[in-house]
Design a protein around this motif. Sequence first.
Motif, mmCIF file in Angstrom:
data_model
loop_
_atom_site.group_PDB
_atom_site.id
_atom_site.type_symbol
_atom_site.label_atom_id
_atom_site.label_comp_id
_atom_site.label_asym_id
_atom_site.label_seq_id
_atom_site.Cartn_x
_atom_site.Cartn_y
_atom_site.Cartn_z
ATOM 1 N N GLU A 176 -1.985 3.003 2.225
ATOM 2 C CA GLU A 176 -2.524 1.757 1.917
ATOM 3 C C GLU A 176 -1.319 0.712 1.476
ATOM 4 N N GLU A 177 -1.260 -0.489 1.992
ATOM 5 C CA GLU A 177 -0.279 -1.261 1.454
ATOM 6 C C GLU A 177 -0.707 -1.877 0.069
ATOM 7 N N ILE A 178 -0.026 -1.866 -0.741
ATOM 8 C CA ILE A 178 -0.147 -2.436 -2.136
ATOM 9 C C ILE A 178 0.430 -3.802 -2.233
ATOM 10 N N THR A 179 -0.574 -4.859 -2.497
ATOM 11 C CA THR A 179 0.098 -6.170 -2.362
ATOM 12 C C THR A 179 -0.092 -6.736 -3.662
ATOM 13 N N MET A 180 0.344 -8.288 -3.691
ATOM 14 C CA MET A 180 0.061 -8.902 -5.199
ATOM 15 C C MET A 180 -1.698 -9.239 -5.246
ATOM 16 N N HIS B 45 -3.723 -6.895 -5.215
ATOM 17 C CA HIS B 45 -4.288 -5.663 -5.889
ATOM 18 C C HIS B 45 -4.199 -5.844 -7.399
ATOM 19 N N TYR C 191 -6.197 -11.866 7.889
ATOM 20 C CA TYR C 191 -5.083 -11.122 7.071
ATOM 21 C C TYR C 191 -5.066 -9.750 7.379
ATOM 22 N N VAL D 259 1.821 -5.453 9.627
ATOM 23 C CA VAL D 259 2.836 -5.442 8.544
ATOM 24 C C VAL D 259 4.092 -4.643 8.883
ATOM 25 N N ARG E 170 -3.355 -2.432 5.734
ATOM 26 C CA ARG E 170 -4.168 -3.243 4.609
ATOM 27 C C ARG E 170 -5.556 -2.907 5.019
ATOM 28 N N ASN F 52 -8.854 -5.503 -4.332
ATOM 29 C CA ASN F 52 -8.098 -6.667 -4.167
ATOM 30 C C ASN F 52 -9.186 -7.627 -3.610
ATOM 31 N N THR G 296 1.706 -16.660 -0.952
ATOM 32 C CA THR G 296 1.536 -15.422 -0.225
ATOM 33 C C THR G 296 0.688 -15.242 1.017
ATOM 34 N N ASP H 160 1.432 -14.625 4.833
ATOM 35 C CA ASP H 160 1.095 -13.662 5.790
ATOM 36 C C ASP H 160 -0.044 -14.137 6.737
#
Length: 212
Positions: free
Chosen positions: A60-64, A66, A103, A108, A114, A120, A163, A167
């Motif tokens: 899993e992608e960790i983004t801002m 989260h 989104y 990615v 995602r 998130n 962001t 995205d």
Amino acid sequence: METSTNYSNSSLFQLLGLIENYDQPSTSTLPRVITLLASVLGKMIQKNEKPFHTRRNKDEEITMFHGSRAPSMNIQRYTERVHRYARCSPACFVAAFAYIIRYLERPVSTSMTRRLTSLNVHRLLITSLLVAAKFLERKCYKNAYYAKIGGVSTEEMNRLERTFLFDLDFRLNITAEMFEEHCLMLQRQTVPCSTRKLRTVLGEITCGCRAI
């Protein structure tokens, strides 16, 4: 045929509370789209956070978007709070839903995936709604106000918006057909599953016609 389609759309929009039904007295209850959106998001989270699925979340992608832990306010109450104070049209919540799906679908650059989770979903909702309101409404509250509603700082709200826009590649346009499609998803409690990647993101949903 076109008249029949327009009538069907009008009935759907009235059912979701997107347009006023003049045949019925107005009430102060929430537009149905708000309840349905919170329900769909909640069910997506539940599927993604099942023990079986959690074990597979190493990719899993960790983004801002989260947080380090899930907020104490669940997504149902949070959605209702945002609706109460943002005072934007119900149509903005449909657009916000479309942006969140867009989104999650966006490829990615890495092999990361995602997923919508309790870590998130709150930031994604307040950010997508801010973007939708700015794009659709004639008047919109400033970022500082949305930050206060969403429980983040103004600086973080600004970063989240920037962001999120990048995205999405600034693809904010939603056609009439796309709008109706997402209204139907909310009404039927379904989500799209046209790609294997999105099926994984949404929690192993195998058919877009199947209720969550």
